[in-house]
Design a protein around this motif. Structure first.
Motif, PDB file in Angstrom:
ATOM      1  N   ARG A  38       0.838  -1.207   0.000  1.00 51.87           N
ATOM      2  CA  ARG A  38       0.000   0.000   0.000  1.00 51.87           C
ATOM      3  C   ARG A  38       0.876   1.261   0.000  1.00 51.87           C
ATOM      4  NH1 ARG A  38      -5.200   1.653   1.111  1.00 51.87           N
ATOM      5  NH2 ARG A  38      -6.025  -0.423   1.454  1.00 51.87           N
ATOM      6  N   TYR A  73      -5.189  -9.298  -4.500  1.00 48.93           N
ATOM      7  CA  TYR A  73      -6.064  -8.260  -3.948  1.00 48.93           C
ATOM      8  C   TYR A  73      -6.371  -7.213  -5.008  1.00 48.93           C
ATOM      9  CZ  TYR A  73      -4.739 -10.336   0.545  1.00 48.93           C
ATOM     10  OH  TYR A  73      -4.540 -11.204   1.590  1.00 48.93           O
ATOM     11  N   VAL A  74      -7.681  -6.940  -5.233  1.00 44.06           N
ATOM     12  CA  VAL A  74      -8.061  -6.085  -6.368  1.00 44.06           C
ATOM     13  C   VAL A  74      -7.637  -4.626  -6.209  1.00 44.06           C
ATOM     14  CG1 VAL A  74     -10.007  -7.520  -7.059  1.00 44.06           C
ATOM     15  CG2 VAL A  74     -10.394  -5.632  -5.471  1.00 44.06           C
ATOM     16  N   MET A  75      -7.370  -4.188  -4.988  1.00 41.70           N
ATOM     17  CA  MET A  75      -7.021  -2.776  -4.835  1.00 41.70           C
ATOM     18  C   MET A  75      -5.568  -2.478  -5.228  1.00 41.70           C
ATOM     19  SD  MET A  75      -9.027  -1.617  -1.405  1.00 41.70           S
ATOM     20  CE  MET A  75      -8.541   0.106  -1.552  1.00 41.70           C
TER      21      MET A  75
ATOM     22  N   TYR B 122      -8.093  -5.492  11.538  1.00 43.87           N
ATOM     23  CA  TYR B 122      -8.008  -5.686  10.082  1.00 43.87           C
ATOM     24  C   TYR B 122      -9.197  -5.009   9.432  1.00 43.87           C
ATOM     25  CZ  TYR B 122      -7.217  -8.059   5.611  1.00 43.87           C
ATOM     26  OH  TYR B 122      -6.977  -8.345   4.289  1.00 43.87           O
ATOM     27  N   ARG B 124     -11.276  -3.176   6.217  1.00 42.91           N
ATOM     28  CA  ARG B 124     -11.454  -3.276   4.772  1.00 42.91           C
ATOM     29  C   ARG B 124     -10.624  -2.242   4.052  1.00 42.91           C
ATOM     30  NH1 ARG B 124     -16.948  -3.676   1.370  1.00 42.91           N
ATOM     31  NH2 ARG B 124     -15.521  -3.945  -0.354  1.00 42.91           N
ATOM     32  N   GLY B 125      -9.959  -2.657   2.999  1.00 44.72           N
ATOM     33  CA  GLY B 125      -9.111  -1.740   2.240  1.00 44.72           C
ATOM     34  C   GLY B 125      -9.853  -0.534   1.709  1.00 44.72           C
ATOM     35  N   GLU B 126     -11.124  -0.724   1.372  1.00 49.09           N
ATOM     36  CA  GLU B 126     -11.908   0.358   0.770  1.00 49.09           C
ATOM     37  C   GLU B 126     -12.343   1.402   1.796  1.00 49.09           C
ATOM     38  OE1 GLU B 126     -12.293  -2.841   0.220  1.00 49.09           O
ATOM     39  OE2 GLU B 126     -12.551  -3.251  -1.919  1.00 49.09           O
ATOM     40  N   PHE B 127     -12.140   1.130   3.087  1.00 48.69           N
ATOM     41  CA  PHE B 127     -12.610   2.038   4.146  1.00 48.69           C
ATOM     42  C   PHE B 127     -11.621   3.171   4.395  1.00 48.69           C
ATOM     43  CE2 PHE B 127     -15.548  -1.090   6.670  1.00 48.69           C
ATOM     44  CZ  PHE B 127     -16.433  -1.086   5.609  1.00 48.69           C
ATOM     45  N   VAL B 164      -4.467  -2.604  10.406  1.00 48.85           N
ATOM     46  CA  VAL B 164      -3.941  -3.091   9.131  1.00 48.85           C
ATOM     47  C   VAL B 164      -5.069  -2.989   8.121  1.00 48.85           C
ATOM     48  CG1 VAL B 164      -2.962  -5.058   7.895  1.00 48.85           C
ATOM     49  CG2 VAL B 164      -2.413  -4.709  10.307  1.00 48.85           C
ATOM     50  N   ARG B 165      -4.793  -2.387   6.978  1.00 55.28           N
ATOM     51  CA  ARG B 165      -5.851  -2.275   5.986  1.00 55.28           C
ATOM     52  C   ARG B 165      -5.742  -3.375   4.948  1.00 55.28           C
ATOM     53  NH1 ARG B 165      -6.166   3.644   3.791  1.00 55.28           N
ATOM     54  NH2 ARG B 165      -8.016   2.774   2.804  1.00 55.28           N
ATOM     55  N   GLY B 166      -6.854  -3.998   4.657  1.00 59.50           N
ATOM     56  CA  GLY B 166      -6.901  -5.011   3.607  1.00 59.50           C
ATOM     57  C   GLY B 166      -6.734  -4.348   2.254  1.00 59.50           C
ATOM     58  N   ALA B 167      -6.975  -5.125   1.195  1.00 61.06           N
ATOM     59  CA  ALA B 167      -6.749  -4.554  -0.135  1.00 61.06           C
ATOM     60  C   ALA B 167      -7.775  -5.066  -1.148  1.00 61.06           C
ATOM     61  CB  ALA B 167      -5.323  -4.840  -0.593  1.00 61.06           C
ATOM     62  N   GLY B 168      -8.983  -5.352  -0.659  1.00 63.16           N
ATOM     63  CA  GLY B 168     -10.033  -5.714  -1.591  1.00 63.16           C
ATOM     64  C   GLY B 168     -10.137  -7.201  -1.840  1.00 63.16           C
ATOM     65  N   ALA B 169     -10.579  -7.953  -0.844  1.00 64.44           N
ATOM     66  CA  ALA B 169     -10.826  -9.387  -1.009  1.00 64.44           C
ATOM     67  C   ALA B 169     -11.858  -9.802   0.040  1.00 64.44           C
ATOM     68  CB  ALA B 169      -9.546 -10.198  -0.844  1.00 64.44           C
ATOM     69  N   CYS B 172     -11.207 -12.324   2.933  1.00 64.63           N
ATOM     70  CA  CYS B 172     -10.441 -11.995   4.137  1.00 64.63           C
ATOM     71  C   CYS B 172     -11.326 -11.677   5.338  1.00 64.63           C
ATOM     72  CB  CYS B 172      -9.458 -10.864   3.865  1.00 64.63           C
ATOM     73  SG  CYS B 172      -8.148 -11.401   2.764  1.00 64.63           S
ATOM     74  N   SER B 181      -3.937 -13.191   5.725  1.00 63.01           N
ATOM     75  CA  SER B 181      -3.688 -11.869   5.179  1.00 63.01           C
ATOM     76  C   SER B 181      -2.846 -11.030   6.146  1.00 63.01           C
ATOM     77  CB  SER B 181      -5.023 -11.181   4.881  1.00 63.01           C
ATOM     78  OG  SER B 181      -4.825  -9.985   4.186  1.00 63.01           O
ATOM     79  N   LYS B 186      -1.750 -14.164   0.531  1.00 62.00           N
ATOM     80  CA  LYS B 186      -3.071 -14.090  -0.078  1.00 62.00           C
ATOM     81  C   LYS B 186      -4.066 -14.753   0.877  1.00 62.00           C
ATOM     82  CE  LYS B 186      -2.240 -18.273  -2.753  1.00 62.00           C
ATOM     83  NZ  LYS B 186      -2.118 -18.914  -4.054  1.00 62.00           N
TER      84      LYS B 186
END
Lengths: 161, 442
Positions: A38, A73-75, B122, B124-127, B164-169, B172, B181, B186
């Motif tokens: 990231r 991971y899609v992001m 953990y 969500r990456g989108e947050f 920790v931020r995820g990255a869209g999955a 997870c 993760s 993965k």
């Protein structure tokens, strides 16, 4: 490797990396993978192959392990994306409140097709963004916009210059 | 519908997402109180409260904690699951946005009970925004000496908390994929047993709890376990945060009583206020898109965790999606199936191959190209992933297999004539125009 980062980016990467590594046990460097990727993406806009090698070296793992994560991971962008990445949720709750029409409208307005990466726009369908009660929604470069209608969307599009 | 507010008690109060605002309302007093109890007494209190996991499974929280072995010399971890991504569910992000310190105080209480000195949240990456609020709150708690070398000044008990931020999955959000993760891999779920409470993060005992679950701890310690248990219904303590979406006048995220029914949630003046345009309820997905669908006759059911068992469905993560009588069941299901096809992690064959296969068959039927044998194939594929009913017979490592197979079987079983109509008429009886009678983009 040397031309991956500018001097300023390099300094920010090194500082970020050492902070992130301090969050994990010393023998678990690989755990910092997602945050470090990231960090790379925040500096470069995407994750170039040479960055994967660098991350592998710093986290004491192999470039294959890094690539495996970067592509899962899609992001994470493993191709350079357009200036504005627009992620439109078309999952059920959003679709019930007009997301499909919104996506078609965006395609017309931006002159692109969903799923096509261009220089300016990378318009994509995405999965549920946790705005089900505030649908429809989309994200522009990860900034969240919800409760959208045509007027709000038009206003937002004006800011994408 | 006068419901005592628990997790939303602070929402909307100015400054509540800052430490100063939270402390002005008595914040962190419960952590102080809990630190005066023994860890065992804290666990006992949580057990007595009938607090159950709000991530979807509804597992009793105190019981989960008691699975952590006492004699294991390894470090123990708490992982907070803030990877909210089940379609229809939007609740944890609002806790992070409106009241992050409730979660952090709860983390302090939980880590004391578990003997854990490190907690990873953990998210969500989108947050992006919720994560920024949370990061600020964590920094405030460190600066104030709440976290760090002495938890709330407690000698000899350190606690570090990291986001920790995820990255869209989506995967997870499954607790063992979340741990993978967190380890920098993965998100491929692990075989259970061993359960994370015994072998979790970095091979150490780990408890994984949902945001809403842990944010419920400060009110439990403020007003007592008995109060919380009594507030609930049957064996489910407290209240519930639910997200109401789809065909209602007033969609949104609401805190409701456990004994509130889905019907009340849709029609009550305080919540959904009924359907717009004089429409009628056709179907309701009651607990996130993986929960087996209910027909209009089945919605007089309490949101309490055990109430859904006779219906072979689940209260899940509280995502209630309403479909009205102008909405095509095949198209709705196709949309749900596309999600699970997209999000299957690829580890187990029945799910990796089966979810996209089901999505392709549903598209074929919806677009008027379906044949009679397709319906049989569709059900066969679904059953090979996870036969239903009952829930819980899946053939895959994790429940994502079930999550995609249950909607298919329940929709086909309950709306079979509609599927057959599509096939017989070679078209969708509802037409092929874009959805969204409530939007103005069409």
């Amino acid at each position: 490797m040397s031309d991956l980062f500018t001097a300023d980016e390099r300094a920010r990467f090194d500082a970020g990396l050492s902070e992130l590594l301090s969050h994990y046990p010393a023998d678990r460097k690989r755990a910092a993978m997602l945050p470090v990727l990231r960090l790379v993406q925040s500096l470069k806009g995407w994750i170039p192959p040479e960055a994967m090698k660098l991350v592998a070296e710093k986290l004491e793992t192999t470039p294959e392990r890094v690539q495996e994560v970067a592509t899962f991971y899609v992001m994470f962008h493993t191709q350079k994306p357009g200036k504005y990445v627009i992620d439109v949720c078309t999952n059920l709750s959003c679709s019930l409140r007009g997301a499909e029409g919104m996506l078609a409208y965006l395609e017309r307005r931006l002159g692109t097709k969903a799923g096509t990466n261009g220089d300016k726009y990378f318009l994509r369908e995405t999965e549920c963004l946790a705005s089900c009660g505030t649908a429809p929604c989309l994200q522009v470069n990860e900034d969240h916009h919800e409760n959208l209608d045509k007027a709000k969307l038009d206003k937002l599009l004006e800011t994408l210059t | 519908m006068n419901v005592e507010k628990v997790v939303t008690r602070n929402w909307g109060k100015p400054g509540q997402n800052t430490l100063q605002g939270y402390k002005q309302g008595g914040g962190y007093a419960q952590l102080k109180k809990a630190l005066e109890l023994t860890p065992d007494a804290v666990v006992a209190e949580v057990k007595k409260s009938n607090l159950r996991g709000r991530g979807g499974a509804g597992f009793p929280t105190g019981l989960k904690w008691s699975f952590v072995p006492k004699d294991n010399p390894k470090p123990k971890y708490l992982a907070i699951n803030a990877d909210e991504s089940e379609p229809g569910t939007a609740k944890d992000r609002f806790i992070l946005e409106n009241d992050p310190h409730s979660l952090l105080e709860g983390i302090g209480i939980a880590c004391w009970a578990l003997g854990a000195h490190t907690c990873y949240i953990y998210a969500r990456g989108e947050f992006k925004y919720p994560s920024a609020v949370l990061d600020k709150a964590i920094a405030e708690a460190y600066r104030d000496g709440i976290f760090g070398k002495k938890l709330m000044g407690k000698d000899g008990f350190a606690l570090d908390v990291y986001q920790v931020r995820g990255a869209g999955a989506y995967i997870c959000g499954e607790e063992t994929a979340l741990l993978e993760s967190l380890e920098g891999k993965k998100g491929w779920p692990r075989l259970k047993p061993p359960f994370p409470a015994v072998v979790g993060l970095f091979g150490c005992p780990t408890v994984v709890n949902n945001v809403e679950t842990i944010a419920s701890l400060p009110p439990i310690f403020e007003k007592g376990a008995e109060w919380f248990a009594k507030l609930g219904a049957e064996k489910s303590g407290g209240t519930r945060l639910v997200t109401l979406s789809g065909a209602v006048k007033r969609p949104g995220t609401y805190e409701v009583a456990m004994h509130t029914s889905i019907k009340d949630l849709i029609f009550d003046a305080e919540y959904g206020q009924g359907l717009p345009n004089g429409r009628k309820v056709k179907a309701v997905i009651p607990g996130g898109s993986s929960a087996p669908v209910l027909t209009a006759d089945e919605i007089d059911v309490k949101l309490e965790f055990d109430a859904f068992k006779p219906l072979q469905s689940m209260a899940g993560s509280g995502g209630v999606i309403v479909l009205d009588d102008s909405t095509c069941a095949v198209r709705s299901l196709w949309r749900v199936a596309r999600f699970y096809a997209e999000e299957s992690c690829g580890q187990c064959t029945p799910c990796r191959e089966g979810q996209p296969w089901m999505a392709r068959l549903l598209r074929k039927i919806e677009e008027g190209r379906g044949e009679t044998k397709d319906l049989e194939t569709l059900m066969g594929v679904a059953k090979s992933i996870a036969p239903w009913p009952p829930i819980g017979l899946g053939n895959t490592i994790c429940a994502l297999g079930d999550a995609g197979a249950l909607p298919v079987q329940s929709f086909v079983q309950k709306f079979k004539s509609e599927f057959e109509q599509h096939i017989a008429q070679h078209r969708c009886p509802y037409g092929d125009k874009p959805w969204g009678h409530y939007g103005d983009f069409a």
